[in-house]
Each structure stands twice: as structure tokens, then as C-alpha cells.
Design a protein around this motif. Structure first.
Motif, PDB file in Angstrom:
ATOM      1  N   TYR A  28      56.454  26.407  36.878  1.00 14.27           N
ATOM      2  CA  TYR A  28      56.930  27.478  37.788  1.00 14.27           C
ATOM      3  C   TYR A  28      57.774  26.931  38.749  1.00 14.27           C
ATOM      4  O   TYR A  28      58.798  27.604  38.990  1.00 14.27           O
ATOM      5  CB  TYR A  28      55.694  28.523  37.883  1.00 14.27           C
ATOM      6  N   LYS A  29      57.401  26.279  39.485  1.00  9.48           N
ATOM      7  CA  LYS A  29      58.039  25.522  40.699  1.00  9.48           C
ATOM      8  C   LYS A  29      59.680  25.133  40.277  1.00  9.48           C
ATOM      9  O   LYS A  29      60.444  25.501  40.734  1.00  9.48           O
ATOM     10  CB  LYS A  29      57.419  24.603  41.563  1.00  9.48           C
ATOM     11  N   GLU A  30      59.520  24.365  39.248  1.00  4.02           N
ATOM     12  CA  GLU A  30      60.648  23.880  38.580  1.00  4.02           C
ATOM     13  C   GLU A  30      61.696  24.903  37.908  1.00  4.02           C
ATOM     14  O   GLU A  30      62.851  25.031  38.024  1.00  4.02           O
ATOM     15  CB  GLU A  30      60.407  22.663  37.674  1.00  4.02           C
ATOM     16  N   CYS A  31      60.936  25.842  37.435  1.00  2.00           N
ATOM     17  CA  CYS A  31      61.464  27.036  36.904  1.00  2.00           C
ATOM     18  C   CYS A  31      62.437  27.872  37.907  1.00  2.00           C
ATOM     19  O   CYS A  31      63.527  28.186  37.867  1.00  2.00           O
ATOM     20  CB  CYS A  31      60.750  27.986  36.021  1.00  2.00           C
ATOM     21  N   LEU A  32      61.608  28.067  39.036  1.00  4.92           N
ATOM     22  CA  LEU A  32      62.108  28.820  40.356  1.00  4.92           C
ATOM     23  C   LEU A  32      63.540  28.259  40.684  1.00  4.92           C
ATOM     24  O   LEU A  32      64.455  28.630  40.931  1.00  4.92           O
ATOM     25  CB  LEU A  32      61.146  28.933  41.216  1.00  4.92           C
ATOM     26  N   GLY A  51      70.604  39.504  34.369  1.00  5.24           N
ATOM     27  CA  GLY A  51      69.259  40.217  33.899  1.00  5.24           C
ATOM     28  C   GLY A  51      68.419  39.251  33.443  1.00  5.24           C
ATOM     29  O   GLY A  51      67.037  39.234  33.997  1.00  5.24           O
ATOM     30  N   ASP A  52      68.584  38.186  32.664  1.00  7.51           N
ATOM     31  CA  ASP A  52      67.626  37.266  32.070  1.00  7.51           C
ATOM     32  C   ASP A  52      67.170  36.340  33.325  1.00  7.51           C
ATOM     33  O   ASP A  52      66.154  36.137  33.416  1.00  7.51           O
ATOM     34  CB  ASP A  52      68.223  36.300  30.944  1.00  7.51           C
ATOM     35  N   ILE A  53      68.085  36.000  34.053  1.00 11.25           N
ATOM     36  CA  ILE A  53      67.645  35.058  35.538  1.00 11.25           C
ATOM     37  C   ILE A  53      66.700  35.877  36.112  1.00 11.25           C
ATOM     38  O   ILE A  53      65.630  35.363  36.480  1.00 11.25           O
ATOM     39  CB  ILE A  53      68.777  34.633  36.160  1.00 11.25           C
ATOM     40  N   PHE A  54      66.942  37.058  36.370  1.00  6.35           N
ATOM     41  CA  PHE A  54      66.016  37.898  37.318  1.00  6.35           C
ATOM     42  C   PHE A  54      64.785  38.068  36.838  1.00  6.35           C
ATOM     43  O   PHE A  54      63.666  38.029  37.159  1.00  6.35           O
ATOM     44  CB  PHE A  54      66.895  39.151  37.536  1.00  6.35           C
ATOM     45  N   LEU A  55      64.672  38.468  35.435  1.00  6.99           N
ATOM     46  CA  LEU A  55      63.287  38.562  34.804  1.00  6.99           C
ATOM     47  C   LEU A  55      62.640  37.363  34.645  1.00  6.99           C
ATOM     48  O   LEU A  55      61.404  37.222  35.039  1.00  6.99           O
ATOM     49  CB  LEU A  55      63.778  38.888  33.098  1.00  6.99           C
ATOM     50  N   HIS A  56      63.332  36.174  34.376  1.00  8.28           N
ATOM     51  CA  HIS A  56      62.319  35.118  34.479  1.00  8.28           C
ATOM     52  C   HIS A  56      61.938  34.410  35.857  1.00  8.28           C
ATOM     53  O   HIS A  56      60.959  33.653  36.149  1.00  8.28           O
ATOM     54  CB  HIS A  56      63.236  33.583  33.762  1.00  8.28           C
ATOM     55  N   GLN A  57      63.051  34.939  36.771  1.00  3.98           N
ATOM     56  CA  GLN A  57      62.622  34.648  38.426  1.00  3.98           C
ATOM     57  C   GLN A  57      61.321  35.202  38.600  1.00  3.98           C
ATOM     58  O   GLN A  57      60.448  34.701  39.267  1.00  3.98           O
ATOM     59  CB  GLN A  57      63.520  34.956  39.338  1.00  3.98           C
ATOM     60  N   CYS A  58      61.307  36.516  38.265  1.00  3.98           N
ATOM     61  CA  CYS A  58      60.209  37.445  38.563  1.00  3.98           C
ATOM     62  C   CYS A  58      58.908  36.931  38.064  1.00  3.98           C
ATOM     63  O   CYS A  58      57.616  36.721  38.478  1.00  3.98           O
ATOM     64  CB  CYS A  58      60.528  38.631  38.185  1.00  3.98           C
ATOM     65  N   SER A  74      62.522  26.245  29.948  1.00  5.67           N
ATOM     66  CA  SER A  74      61.840  25.168  29.164  1.00  5.67           C
ATOM     67  C   SER A  74      60.742  24.935  30.252  1.00  5.67           C
ATOM     68  O   SER A  74      59.611  24.474  29.708  1.00  5.67           O
ATOM     69  CB  SER A  74      62.960  24.015  28.710  1.00  5.67           C
ATOM     70  N   GLU A  75      61.122  24.580  31.380  1.00  9.16           N
ATOM     71  CA  GLU A  75      60.170  24.343  32.378  1.00  9.16           C
ATOM     72  C   GLU A  75      59.037  25.374  32.509  1.00  9.16           C
ATOM     73  O   GLU A  75      57.869  25.140  32.619  1.00  9.16           O
ATOM     74  CB  GLU A  75      60.840  24.314  33.816  1.00  9.16           C
ATOM     75  N   LEU A  76      59.511  26.604  32.123  1.00  5.86           N
ATOM     76  CA  LEU A  76      58.343  27.758  32.236  1.00  5.86           C
ATOM     77  C   LEU A  76      57.513  27.501  31.321  1.00  5.86           C
ATOM     78  O   LEU A  76      56.315  27.796  31.245  1.00  5.86           O
ATOM     79  CB  LEU A  76      59.222  29.095  32.447  1.00  5.86           C
ATOM     80  N   ALA A  77      57.942  27.278  30.003  1.00 12.98           N
ATOM     81  CA  ALA A  77      57.341  27.161  28.921  1.00 12.98           C
ATOM     82  C   ALA A  77      56.102  25.891  29.001  1.00 12.98           C
ATOM     83  O   ALA A  77      55.037  26.216  28.521  1.00 12.98           O
ATOM     84  CB  ALA A  77      58.182  26.832  27.539  1.00 12.98           C
TER      85      ALA A  77
END
Length: 436
Positions: free
Chosen positions: A172-176, A208-215, A165-168
Motif C-alpha cells: 500500500y505504501k508503494e501504491c500511495l 475518480g479512479d486515482i482518488f478511489l485507489h488512494q483512499c 499492481s502494487e496494491l494487488a
């Protein structure tokens, strides 16, 4: 009276009050359940062995759960759910050594239903930190390992969704930060649910999903850093800092690498940014073109999605159009210079065409005799120039088909022949205009 009898009597009395609350209005139901809890606590405190302890704890767990349902005040509701989790855990631990499996299994079923209810309630907590703390405490309180793993998977899911949700929103900092927070509950779920195929599968999916969104978030961060540095460079054009420019390039390259084969859109944006640096500052057009082309290739792979309103896409397409126009202009200039040299070589031939241009018959005969078409099947039809079938207009039309440069291939017939045909066509067109 033995302690066992006392605890049993207290439970029996508590059960009567607890069951009487079933169909009452919320206010009366709350009062009855609170009375039952008070009595169950007496049973809990007077227990003499694990059998009585597990039974009293189960009653307290169920009553606390039901009390939470009729409590509107948030913190009171949360407190009772935490109490319920604690008592379910005590009931399970004590029951392992004192109860039959036929008693343990229904307890675990009730515990799972309670956990699902607690997770559902957590969705009402708009403050993510509060929600995360609540789910963590429920998970920490539960003893049975598979159910504990289930709790931590739910915490991982809540944390992950908050990060998405934060990334959307572009944060990006909050998402990370949230993606990093996901790893602890995922690891806890793995630790407690290692024997459960469902848990191990879910853990792998979350990783897998966490890694993808982290990247993706790290890619946006790298791109944002590059954007800030690039803006700084453009503000100080008089004193170009070359080292800083190459640092910008490195940030954009990192942005691309982080999303390669993971997020096509963000990879395309990275290539557009990198192309801009090569184009506007470093003046390495071949590198700029390479990145802009890659950007558009990635965009095309996302069809039917369109990005025409995106500035990064517009920059890529405008730059490539500019390069194409520059290439065409240079080719035209080069051809013009080469053509002028050829015209000098054809000076006498062109002069002869001019001399014969007054008489169309003489002009046509001269052209076909001196410069016959390369296609041997194309010949002058003399019958159209004299006699009963005379039709000069048709003869001119046929000759235009034989000599028009658009019907010729320079690479096959040579540039000199094409230029000569252009000049011949000019004279033929002049005469054809007369006969229209």
C-alpha cells in the motif's frame, strides 16, 4: 548556390537514400537510414527559413523513428525515439508560420502515430521509473497541445496501473506513492487538453479512479497501523494502556471512513477489526456486535463472492455465534428460574396429577375438568374411555394434542398455563407409553 537550394538539395539526396532502405534487411536498412539522417542534418543546418526548417525537421523525425525500429539495443532505441519527438516538435512549430494546413495535418497524423508507437514500446520497459521518465520526456518534447495532453494521459495511465499492481501485491505504501505521482501528468493533460472533450472526460475518469485507489491504500495503511498498535497492546496485557486502545479504535474508524461507499470489502474488514477491539479488550459487547453485524451485512452485499477462508470474516461470525449462544443460555437460565417459581405455585395441582396417575380414566377426567383446554372446541371424548368404542390409546393421543406445550403460545396463554401443560404432558406420555 543559395542556402535554400543547398538545403533542398540535401533533402532530395537524403530522400533517395531513405526510400532505398524500405525493403532491405535490418542491418542494411539501418545503415541506409543512418546515412539519410546524416544528410538530413546537413539540410537542417543549412536551412534559410521556417519552410526549409520544418521540412528538414520532419524528415529527421521520420528517419529517427524508423531507425529506432531496427535498433535492438534499448538505450539506442530510446534515444532515437526522443530525437524523433524533438524533430516532430520543431517541424510543427516552424510549419505553423510557413506551411499550409494541408501539410500540417499529415504531420500531426504522423506525430500521433509516432506517439502511439512510443507508448507501445514503453510497455517493454519493465522498470517503471525508466518507463515513466521516457513517457515524460516524450510528452515534454511534443509541442502540439492535444498530442501533448495525449502523452501525459498515457503517463498517467502507466503510473496508475503500476499503483494498482502494487496494491494487488499488498504494497500500500508503494501504491500511495504512485497515486500521488499520477496527479502531475493528469494536471498536465488537463492543462494542454482543456479544449478536447475526450481529454477532459479521460482526466475526470482518472481523477475518480486515482482518488478511489488512494483512499483504499490509505485505508489499508490506517488498518495496518491499528493492527500494529493492537498487537502491542495484547503483548502487554498486564499494563493495559487505555489511551493506546482508543487510538487503535480511531485508526480502525479512519480505515472504515476512507473506504465507505468506495470499497465494500475493505470497509467490512475495518468493521471486523473494530468489533474485535470492543470484544476482546474494551468488553463493550453491544458495540462489538454492532460492528460484527455490519461486517456481515457488507459481506452479504458482495454475494456471490465468499470470504469463509478469511480470518477477519471468521472472527466476525465466531463472535456473533458466541453472542447468540450466550443470549440463549441466559434466556434459558432466566426461564429456568422463573419456571421453578411457577412450579412452586402449581405444587398442589401437580400433586393431584401424581395421585391420579395410576388410573388413566380418572387422570383424563380430572385434567379436562380441572384444567380444561383454552380452546373450547377441544374436549374429552368420553366414549373412548368406556363402552364398545373404548380406545384409551386414542383418547391419550387426542389429549396430547390438546395439552402439548409445543402447540401452545406462552405469550397468548400465559407462562403458568404452559408450565402446567408441560407437567400434564409428562403424565400423559407415561400412560401413552403403556399403550404403545
Amino acid at each position: 548556390m543559395s542556402s535554400k537550394t543547398i538545403s533542398s538539395e540535401w533533402r532530395k539526396k537524403g530522400n533517395e537514400i531513405y526510400l532505398s532502405a524500405a525493403n532491405l534487411l535490418p542491418t542494411l536498412r539501418k545503415q541506409r537510414i543512418q546515412q539519410a539522417i546524416h544528410i538530413y542534418l546537413n539540410a537542417f543546418q543549412t536551412q534559410a527559413n521556417n519552410d526549409e526548417l520544418s521540412s528538414a525537421a520532419k524528415n529527421l523525425a521520420m528517419a529517427s523513428w524508423r531507425l529506432a525500429e531496427v535498433l535492438e539495443e534499448k538505450y539506442a532505441h530510446i534515444y532515437q525515439l526522443k530525437e524523433s519527438a524533438r524533430y516532430f516538435s520543431i517541424a510543427y512549430n516552424a510549419g505553423l508560420s510557413s506551411k499550409a494546413q494541408s501539410w500540417i495535418e499529415p504531420l500531426l497524423t504522423s506525430t500521433r502515430q509516432f506517439i502511439e508507437d512510443a507508448i507501445q514500446y514503453s510497455l517493454n520497459l519493465s522498470n517503471f521509473k525508466e518507463r515513466s521518465k521516457f513517457l515524460y520526456e516524450i510528452g515534454a518534447a511534443i509541442s502540439e497541445e492535444n498530442l501533448k495532453a495525449f502523452c501525459f494521459l498515457s503517463l498517467a495511465d502507466a503510473t496508475f496501473k503500476a499503483g494498482v499492481s502494487e496494491l494487488a501485491k499488498g504494497k500500500y505504501k508503494e501504491c500511495l506513492a504512485l497515486m500521488h505521482e499520477c496527479y502531475q501528468p493528469v494536471e498536465e493533460a488537463r492543462r494542454y487538453g482543456h479544449c478536447d472533450p475526450f481529454v477532459t472526460t479521460e482526466v475526470a475518469v482518472y481523477e475518480g479512479d486515482i482518488f478511489l485507489h488512494q483512499c483504499t491504500a490509505e485505508s489499508i495503511q490506517a488498518r495496518s497501523t491499528g493492527d500494529d498498535l493492537f498487537s502491542s497492546v495484547l503483548r502487554d496485557e498486564d499494563n493495559l494502556n487505555v489511551d493506546m486502545i482508543w487510538e487503535v479504535v480511531d485508526w480502525y474508524k479512519q480505515s472504515i471512513l476512507l473506504t465507505r461507499e468506495k470499497d465494500v470489502e475493505f470497509e467490512a474488514i475495518g468493521h471486523s477489526r473494530l468489533g474485535r477491539v470492543y470484544d476482546q479488550v474494551l468488553k463493550l459487547k453491544f458495540k462489538a456486535k454492532e460492528n460484527f453485524m455490519r461486517c456481515l451485512e457488507l459481506v452479504n452485499s458482495l454475494y456471490p463472492r465468499v470470504f469463509t477462508s478469511e480470518k477477519w470474516y471468521q472472527e466476525a461470525t465466531e463472535a456473533l455465534n458466541r453472542y447468540q449462544q450466550e443470549t440463549v443460555r441466559k434466556e434459558e437460565e432466566a426461564w429456568s428460574a422463573e419456571k421453578n417459581e411457577i412450579l412452586l405455585e402449581l405444587k398442589e395441582d401437580i400433586k393431584k396429577l401424581e395421585e391420579l396417575s395410576e388410573n388413566v380414566e380418572d387422570l383424563l377426567r380430572h385434567i379436562y375438568k380441572t384444567h380444561p383446554p383454552k380452546n373450547k372446541n377441544q374436549k374429552l371424548n368420553e366414549s373412548l374411555l368406556s363402552g364398545e368404542n373404548r380406545n384409551v390409546k386414542k383418547a391419550l393421543r387426542e389429549s396430547l394434542l390438546h395439552y402439548h406445550p409445543d402447540r401452545l403460545k406462552a405469550k397468548d396463554l400465559g407462562k403458568k398455563w404452559v408450565v402446567l401443560c408441560e407437567e400434564i404432558t409428562k403424565y400423559l406420555n407415561r400412560k401413552y407409553e403403556v399403550y404403545k
